[in-house]
Design a protein around this motif. Structure first.
Motif, short mmCIF file in Angstrom:
data_model
loop_
_atom_site.label_atom_id
_atom_site.label_comp_id
_atom_site.label_asym_id
_atom_site.label_seq_id
_atom_site.Cartn_x
_atom_site.Cartn_y
_atom_site.Cartn_z
N ARG B 194 4.05 -6.24 -40.77
CA ARG B 194 3.73 -6.30 -42.19
C ARG B 194 5.00 -6.11 -43.02
NH1 ARG B 194 1.55 -1.51 -42.93
NH2 ARG B 194 2.10 -0.68 -40.88
N ALA B 248 -2.77 -1.40 -41.65
CA ALA B 248 -2.41 -2.49 -40.74
C ALA B 248 -2.66 -3.90 -41.25
CB ALA B 248 -3.16 -2.31 -39.41
N LYS B 249 -3.45 -4.07 -42.31
CA LYS B 249 -3.74 -5.42 -42.80
C LYS B 249 -3.13 -5.70 -44.18
CE LYS B 249 -6.38 -6.87 -39.36
NZ LYS B 249 -6.16 -8.09 -38.59
N LEU B 250 -2.28 -4.80 -44.65
CA LEU B 250 -1.59 -5.01 -45.93
C LEU B 250 -0.29 -5.73 -45.67
CD1 LEU B 250 -1.51 -1.67 -47.98
CD2 LEU B 250 -2.93 -3.68 -48.41
N THR B 251 -0.05 -6.81 -46.35
CA THR B 251 1.24 -7.49 -46.17
C THR B 251 1.51 -8.49 -47.29
OG1 THR B 251 2.65 -8.60 -44.56
CG2 THR B 251 0.39 -9.44 -44.78
N LEU D 227 -2.22 -12.19 -40.56
CA LEU D 227 -2.67 -11.05 -39.72
C LEU D 227 -4.14 -11.15 -39.35
CD1 LEU D 227 -1.05 -8.05 -41.66
CD2 LEU D 227 -0.09 -9.29 -39.73
N ALA D 230 -9.04 -8.73 -42.58
CA ALA D 230 -9.23 -7.28 -42.53
C ALA D 230 -10.71 -7.01 -42.32
CB ALA D 230 -8.75 -6.64 -43.83
N HIS D 256 -4.16 -6.33 -52.42
CA HIS D 256 -4.66 -7.42 -51.59
C HIS D 256 -4.73 -6.96 -50.13
CE1 HIS D 256 -4.52 -9.91 -55.06
NE2 HIS D 256 -3.23 -9.72 -55.21
N HIS D 257 -5.93 -6.79 -49.63
CA HIS D 257 -6.12 -6.27 -48.29
C HIS D 257 -6.80 -7.36 -47.48
CE1 HIS D 257 -8.12 -3.58 -45.20
NE2 HIS D 257 -6.84 -3.28 -45.11
N ASP D 258 -5.99 -8.29 -47.04
CA ASP D 258 -6.53 -9.54 -46.54
C ASP D 258 -5.65 -10.20 -45.48
OD1 ASP D 258 -4.35 -10.22 -48.02
OD2 ASP D 258 -5.38 -11.56 -49.39
N GLY D 259 -4.79 -9.40 -44.84
CA GLY D 259 -3.96 -9.98 -43.79
C GLY D 259 -2.98 -11.02 -44.28
N GLY D 260 -2.75 -11.08 -45.59
CA GLY D 260 -1.78 -12.01 -46.14
C GLY D 260 -2.39 -13.27 -46.75
#
Lengths: 288, 288, 288, 288
Positions: B194, B248-251, D227, D230, D256-260
Motif C-alpha cells: 500500500r 490493509a486495503k487503504l492505498t 488490492l 475490501a 477511500h477503503h477500496d483496495g485502490g
C-alpha cells in the motif's frame, strides 16, 4: 462540422432556451436571459406566480418578446404543464434550460446547521436541488429536450467545502451536483444532452444579499480570487458559451466560475487582510 | 483473520520500518521513528551524511537501537545500497517505509514562482518527489518490500490548491502524489503493498519554520482548522495506524491529516480575524 | 460590457494566438489553429525545427497566413526568442497561447513505470510540463501576454487517476496541472490572464496512436463516455470558447472535455462489453 | 501524550460505541461491533424493531453483552430516546457512533433514475443520509458525544462518479458526504469530535446483494482494484483505527477503503476482461 459554421452567425441563433429564476435586474437568470437573447436565442421565462407579482419578470418577458409561464418547480403538474407549453412555443423540443432556483428557510429563520428544522430542510432540498431532477424527469417523459441540448444549473463551492453560514444550502448544492452527474449520464446516452453545474462566485443578487454576513463574504471572496469575483453578467457570458454547440462534449461536471477562488489555499493577499495582533506572539508554537 | 489478532499485542510488533528524513526532535520523521518503535516496530534510519553531521539522527539511532545508514536519495547507487543494507538488518524484506524528504532552493533563495531558477527547480523535484520513485524502483528490483508492506509519504494541500509562498514545492508535491497513485497500482498488484500520502498540517519543524512567513501561516491554519493543526506527534500516531495490518486495503490516495483544514471554505472564524476596515464600505458592490 | 459586443463579430476577432505543437492534420493543435483562424484570430505557429521538417506545419502556416517560428520549448534562449518574435508579429503582447507538447521516451522504449530510465523521465517532465512554466516565465519577463489573455494546455485524466500504460506521462500531466494552478494565481493577479488545462478524450493523433494499446483504449473510452469521445475538432471548438472574452473569469482548473468519461464509475455499458465467462461462478463470494 | 499510551492496552479500551445497522453476520455493522468489542470497546446496538425481528441483532447483543435499543432513525422521538438510553448505559457521553443505514425503494421497485418515484426518493434521502444529521443534531442537543469522539458513516464512490444502477442512492451518498463535512465543522469546533465517511468497496451483505447486477459489479470491482475489494472484516478493522485516539486529527473527509479502486482509470486488467470482438475493427477511427 463546426468549421463550416459562419463565425458571423450569432452563437445561439436558432436555439430556444427555458430560463428559470429571473426575478429582477440583479438576478443571474435575468442576465442570462438578456445575454442569450442578445446572442440570438429565443427565450421562454418561468418563475412562480408569487415571484412574478413581487419581481419584474413580466417586464423582462416583454422586453425579450418572451412568453412567461408561471410554475412551481416542486409540483409535478406545474412542471409537466410548463414543459408542454414551452414546447408549443418552441414548436418542438428545447435547446437548453437554465435552472436557477434556491431557497432555505433555515437560513432565513437563522436556524444554524446543528439546529435546523427538518421541514425547512426538506423544502431546501426540494426547491434547490430536486426541482432540477423534476424538470429533467418530466422532460424525459415528454421528450422535451432536443438532440445536443444543454442544461445548466448554478451551484456554489459550499457543495464541496464548508462555509458554515451557507447552512443547509451546502447540502442542497451537493445533492444538486450529484443530480447533474447522474442525469447527465442518462441524457448523454439518450440524446447527446449535456448537463453542467456552474460554481459561481458570490453574486450580489436579491436572494444572495439577504444571507447574513453576505457583504463580508462577498468582499473577502473578491480579494482572494486572483481575477476577482465573477459577476452576474460574467456568468451570463459563460452560459452563452456553454449553451453553444461549440461545447458539445462538455458534460457531467462543475465548472468553477469564480476568478480562481476555488483553486486557492491561503495567499499573501489573505495574510495582508488579517489583524496584526494575531501574529504578535513571539513564542515558538511547538513549545506549547 | 484479524479478529484473531491479540488486542494486547503492540500494533506494529514484528515489523521493520525504514524511516527517512529524521534530523532532530522537531522532525516529523523523528516522531514517527520513536512512536513506531514504541508500538513495537524495529526501526532503520537513513538520512544524508551531511544531515547526520548537522542533526542528531545518530543519537536517535542509539536510543532506538536502530541502524543508521547514510544515503542520498537522489543517487541510484546510494538507494540501492541503502535497501540492501536495510534488508540485511531486517533479515528479509521491509514492512514499511516513511518517505519524508523535501527541499527547495528556490524558496531558500527567495526566487518567486514566476522567476525560478530551473536548476533549482529540477533539484526540488528530484529531492522532494522523484526520490520516492527511486526508492520504490530500487525496492522493486531488489524485492525489498514484504507482502502487505506500507509506504507513507508526507505531502501538503498545496499539491491541490495554490499557496503562493509554497512556491515550486507545490509542483513537487503534485508530482509526489502522482507517484503515490501510479506506483501504488503496480505494487498493489504485485505484493499487496500500500502507498499513501499524508497531507499534514503545517508543522513546526526545522525545515518548515525556515520558510518565509511560516509563523503567520501556521497561526492562521491553526485558527481555520476546526480541530486545530495536527502536530508532528499526531502525524506519528497516524503513521502507526497506517503501517498496521488493520489498514490493509487503504492505498493510492492522500489522507488529509489537518484537523479539517482542507475541507474548509471561508468560515466565521476567518472573518473574525480580518481587519474591520475591510468591511466599512457602505455602498452596494453591485452598483460598482 | 459584453452585452454591447456585436454577436455578429467573429468570437476571436482582433486576437493574436501563439499555437505550439501542430505537426499534421491529425494534431489537436492543427485543428485549434485552423478553427481559431476561422473564428477571426490571427495565428502564430511554432514547433521544433525537426518537427517542421517531418510534419506539415509550414503548409499550415501558409494556409493561415501565419508566421512559423521554430523553437525548442525546453531551451531558454529559444523560448525567449520565440516570444520576442511573436510580439513583433503581433505588434504587442499576445492574447493567448495553446501549449500542446508532450513526449515520453519511457513509453516509446517500452520501459514500464517501475523500471523507467531517469534520464528519459527528466525529459518527459521537461518537454511535457516544465515547457509550460518556461513559456510563462519568459512571457512574464517580456510582458508578452496582454490583459485578459488565455493560456490553454492539454492534459489527460491520468493526471488524477491511474492508467498504467500512460506511464510517466501521468506524472508529467499532474505536474502540468499544478503549473496551471500556480502560475494562474500570479498571472491572474498581474494581468487578469487566465490559465486552463483541458482534459481531452484520447484523440487519434500521430503522437497518441503510437502509444501501445491505443486503439483498444480509444475504443473503450468511446464506449464508456456517455457522449462518446471528444475529437480534435471538438477540442478546437472548445478552445475557441475558452480563448474568447466571454470566458474572462474562468481560470486555474482542469476542464474535463471527454463526453462525460471522467464522471463515470462502472456503467452497464461496461458490463456489456465483458466476457460472459467472468460471471459464470455460482458461489457466493462472501463464503470464500 | 500518546507516546505514553501502553501499546499493550487494547486500542479501544474504555470507549463506548453506538453501532447502527447490524442485521446479520453479513452486515458491515455486525463486523464492526464484533471487532470493536474485540479491541476493547463497549458496544451499544440499535436497529429498527422490524430489523430486529427479521435479523439476528439480538443474538449479537447477547454475544457482546451489549444493550439493544430499537429505534427508527427517521423519527425524532426515537433518535432522542435512543441517545438518552445509550448515555444511561454508557454513564455519560458516547465515544463514537457507526452510522450504517441505507435503503432505496426506487432500486427495489426497479424504477430507474429518470423515472423515479419522488416519495421513494424522499425516503431514500431520509433513511440513507438525513438520518445521520438527525443523530448528530439530537446528540448536539443532548451533548451525547464525548470530547474527541468519532462518528463514522459508510458511503460509496457513487457519491462522486456515476454508477447508473446505484440509482438514487448515489444522490443520498452525495448528501451524506456533505453532512459529514458540514457537521464535522461544528462538532470539531465544539468538542474535537471527528466525522468521517468511508468509501467502502462493494460488500456482499444482505442489503448489497439484493441490488440487481450486484454479482457482476462485485466481480469487476474485485478485478479492477489493485488490492482486491475490501471485505466487511477489512472495514471493521479500519473502523477500529478511526475510532482510536491515534486518529485524533482526521476529520471531514471521505476515506477511500477500496483496495485502490477509486484511484484507477482504465487498466490493462480491464482490457483483458473485454470481449475480443470489440477490437476487431481494422479501420482508423479518425477516418470515420
Amino acid at each position: 462540422m463546426t468549421d463550416q459554421t459562419q463565425p458571423t452567425t450569432p452563437l445561439l441563433a436558432g436555439k430556444t432556451l427555458l430560463i428559470t429564476g429571473a426575478l429582477d435586474e440583479q438576478s443571474i437568470a435575468w442576465h442570462v436571459a438578456k445575454t442569450a437573447h442578445h446572442w440570438g436565442a429565443r427565450i421562454i421565462l418561468t418563475n412562480t406566480a408569487l415571484a412574478a407579482r413581487m419581481g419584474k419578470v413580466r417586464q423582462l418577458a416583454e422586453q425579450l418578446n418572451a412568453p412567461f409561464i408561471p410554475a412551481d418547480l416542486t409540483r409535478d403538474e406545474d412542471v409537466h404543464n410548463l414543459l408542454q407549453q414551452a414546447m408549443e412555443h418552441a414548436r418542438g423540443p428545447l435547446n437548453g434550460i437554465l435552472h436557477s432556483v434556491a431557497m432555505s428557510m433555515n437560513i432565513r429563520k437563522k436556524r444554524e446547521y446543528p439546529q435546523i428544522d427538518y421541514n425547512f430542510y426538506q423544502k431546501t432540498l426540494e426547491i434547490s436541488a430536486i426541482s432540477l431532477h423534476r424538470l429533467l424527469q418530466h422532460a424525459w417523459q415528454l421528450d422535451a429536450l432536443a438532440e445536443g441540448a444543454a442544461v445548466l444549473t448554478l451551484t456554489y463551492i459550499a457543495a464541496q467545502r464548508v462555509f458554515p453560514k451557507y447552512n443547509d444550502m451546502a447540502d442542497a448544492k451537493a445533492l444538486l451536483e450529484s443530480i447533474v452527474r447522474n442525469f447527465g449520464y442518462w441524457y448523454g446516452k439518450r440524446k447527446q444532452v449535456r448537463i453542467l453545474a456552474i460554481n459561481q462566485s458570490p453574486t450580489w443578487t436579491t436572494a444572495g444579499s439577504s444571507v447574513p454576513g453576505f457583504r463580508e463574504f462577498f468582499t473577502i471572496a473578491e480579494r482572494l480570487s486572483p481575477l476577482g469575483n465573477a459577476s452576474a453578467q460574467d456568468c451570463a457570458n459563460l452560459c452563452v458559451l456553454l449553451f453553444s454547440d461549440l461545447a458539445a462534449k462538455l458534460t457531467m461536471q462543475t465548472i468553477h466560475h469564480d476568478g480562481g477562488f476555488t483553486a486557492m489555499g491561503i495567499s499573501p493577499d489573505l495574510l495582508e487582510l488579517l489583524k496584526p495582533e494575531l501574529f504578535s506572539e513571539t513564542h515558538n508554537p511547538s513549545s506549547a
